[in-house]
Scaffold this motif. Sequence first.
Motif, PDB file in Angstrom:
ATOM      1  N   SER A 173    -114.874  52.648  -8.629  1.00  0.00           N
ATOM      2  CA  SER A 173    -116.146  53.213  -9.499  1.00  0.00           C
ATOM      3  C   SER A 173    -115.721  53.913  -9.345  1.00  0.00           C
ATOM      4  O   SER A 173    -116.025  55.030 -10.532  1.00  0.00           O
ATOM      5  CB  SER A 173    -117.186  52.568  -9.528  1.00  0.00           C
ATOM      6  OG  SER A 173    -118.292  53.661  -8.465  1.00  0.00           O
ATOM      7  N   LEU A 174    -115.148  55.324  -8.059  1.00  0.00           N
ATOM      8  CA  LEU A 174    -115.133  56.227  -8.404  1.00  0.00           C
ATOM      9  C   LEU A 174    -113.415  57.307  -7.670  1.00  0.00           C
ATOM     10  O   LEU A 174    -113.359  57.869  -6.909  1.00  0.00           O
ATOM     11  CB  LEU A 174    -115.972  57.286  -7.389  1.00  0.00           C
ATOM     12  CG  LEU A 174    -117.660  56.844  -7.948  1.00  0.00           C
ATOM     13  CD1 LEU A 174    -118.062  57.564  -6.726  1.00  0.00           C
ATOM     14  CD2 LEU A 174    -117.650  57.976  -8.782  1.00  0.00           C
ATOM     15  N   ASP A 175    -112.767  56.349  -8.623  1.00  0.00           N
ATOM     16  CA  ASP A 175    -111.671  56.498  -8.192  1.00  0.00           C
ATOM     17  C   ASP A 175    -110.159  56.987  -8.931  1.00  0.00           C
ATOM     18  O   ASP A 175    -109.040  56.952  -8.725  1.00  0.00           O
ATOM     19  CB  ASP A 175    -110.252  55.158  -7.630  1.00  0.00           C
ATOM     20  CG  ASP A 175    -110.668  53.417  -8.714  1.00  0.00           C
ATOM     21  OD1 ASP A 175    -110.862  54.447  -9.886  1.00  0.00           O
ATOM     22  OD2 ASP A 175    -110.446  52.732  -8.847  1.00  0.00           O
ATOM     23  N   GLU A 176    -111.253  57.691 -10.228  1.00  0.00           N
ATOM     24  CA  GLU A 176    -110.036  57.871 -11.123  1.00  0.00           C
ATOM     25  C   GLU A 176    -110.841  59.538 -10.897  1.00  0.00           C
ATOM     26  O   GLU A 176    -111.996  60.479 -11.288  1.00  0.00           O
ATOM     27  CB  GLU A 176    -110.719  57.484 -12.869  1.00  0.00           C
ATOM     28  CG  GLU A 176    -109.937  56.266 -12.345  1.00  0.00           C
ATOM     29  CD  GLU A 176    -110.215  55.544 -14.087  1.00  0.00           C
ATOM     30  OE1 GLU A 176    -109.811  54.289 -13.909  1.00  0.00           O
ATOM     31  OE2 GLU A 176    -110.568  56.480 -14.881  1.00  0.00           O
ATOM     32  N   PRO A 177    -109.365  60.770 -11.033  1.00  0.00           N
ATOM     33  CA  PRO A 177    -110.473  62.131 -11.215  1.00  0.00           C
ATOM     34  C   PRO A 177    -110.984  62.294 -12.315  1.00  0.00           C
ATOM     35  O   PRO A 177    -112.204  63.088 -12.554  1.00  0.00           O
ATOM     36  CB  PRO A 177    -109.218  63.232 -11.572  1.00  0.00           C
ATOM     37  CG  PRO A 177    -107.721  62.104 -10.509  1.00  0.00           C
ATOM     38  CD  PRO A 177    -108.470  60.990 -10.858  1.00  0.00           C
ATOM     39  N   LEU A 178    -111.114  62.232 -13.429  1.00  0.00           N
ATOM     40  CA  LEU A 178    -111.884  62.252 -14.694  1.00  0.00           C
ATOM     41  C   LEU A 178    -113.469  62.073 -14.160  1.00  0.00           C
ATOM     42  O   LEU A 178    -114.321  63.045 -14.620  1.00  0.00           O
ATOM     43  CB  LEU A 178    -111.961  61.030 -16.072  1.00  0.00           C
ATOM     44  CG  LEU A 178    -112.644  61.748 -17.198  1.00  0.00           C
ATOM     45  CD1 LEU A 178    -112.791  63.115 -17.295  1.00  0.00           C
ATOM     46  CD2 LEU A 178    -111.641  60.838 -18.392  1.00  0.00           C
ATOM     47  N   ARG A 179    -113.660  60.860 -13.551  1.00  0.00           N
ATOM     48  CA  ARG A 179    -114.898  60.362 -13.426  1.00  0.00           C
ATOM     49  C   ARG A 179    -115.580  61.045 -11.996  1.00  0.00           C
ATOM     50  O   ARG A 179    -116.499  61.635 -12.675  1.00  0.00           O
ATOM     51  CB  ARG A 179    -115.226  58.990 -12.714  1.00  0.00           C
ATOM     52  CG  ARG A 179    -115.319  58.279 -13.750  1.00  0.00           C
ATOM     53  CD  ARG A 179    -114.593  56.566 -13.368  1.00  0.00           C
ATOM     54  NE  ARG A 179    -114.247  56.119 -14.198  1.00  0.00           N
ATOM     55  CZ  ARG A 179    -113.636  54.493 -14.003  1.00  0.00           C
ATOM     56  NH1 ARG A 179    -113.830  54.121 -12.325  1.00  0.00           N
ATOM     57  NH2 ARG A 179    -113.013  53.735 -14.606  1.00  0.00           N
TER      58      ARG A 179
END
Length: 304
Positions: free
Chosen positions: A16-22
Amino acid sequence: MPSTPPRTPPGGPASSLDEPLRHQILAALAQHRIATTSQLRRMLRPDGTRQLMSRALNRLRANGFTDCTVLPGANRSRTRAWYLTQEGARLTRDLPVLRGRPPYPITSATAASLKTPHTLAAVRTHLAFAADARRLGHEHGPWDWTPEVSHSIGEGERVVADAVMHYTVLESEHRRKLRAFVEVDRTTMSSERLAVKLIEYARLFQYEAQPVGRRRQAAAGPAWLRWYPVFPRVLFVLTGASRVRLENRMSDLQAMVAQHPLVSALAREVRLGAAVLEDLEQHGPAHNVWRPLTGGEPRPWTEL
């Protein structure tokens, strides 16, 4: 200062936290406390879509890292103000961008609603400077605006700035670094209480911390030199009332500069100015919208 993705604990929901935007959303909410979907988009993805930001926020909410409160409004669209949960704050605790500043999780929508109006006004102020910086080719990003900075002024008292702003002006091949204490006034306190803030900054300007149990050191210097090479400008941003009332509050700030000896001494060394938030949003802080508290015609904040 660059953002670093928060550390996901072993066994946690890494997917769930694998995207830079998040990652950036979590860091921005830890830094700024509360922001709307639109504000986060303008802060982190000014060229992106609202849908992109909404999807990332809703995913973070589903995983228990963020929550939101719905702002009251007359239109049919629901404006959400987002904040970190305790779990989200825990994930951001070790971010380099937040070093030395503990996260402040908000435990309920009620708690969020108490903080929301002032915090969102402060974010609006930051975004006005950020938009100007992009337009002019200067540097001022999400991590160059630090809310609620506290400094001792002696006798057990402290001055708490609504924000400390770092801003780099690029002029040809030269870089000019500017700093400012920013006070955001929503006309919720008396005009006199607002003007007294100038006395607190004047005390900070003169305050010299003394080591406990030691003799006074003749060349110790003011305490603020521990954090700033030059004492920051002091900028008042006013909103929440009629133009006449806001102008009167600016006049009261000018009167404090003229009448109080400590503040007069501060004004001889430090740039002091006031502006209306809506003018910053409409014209930009680099326009002639700032009233110098020592008197004179409106000008850009960099020329106070």
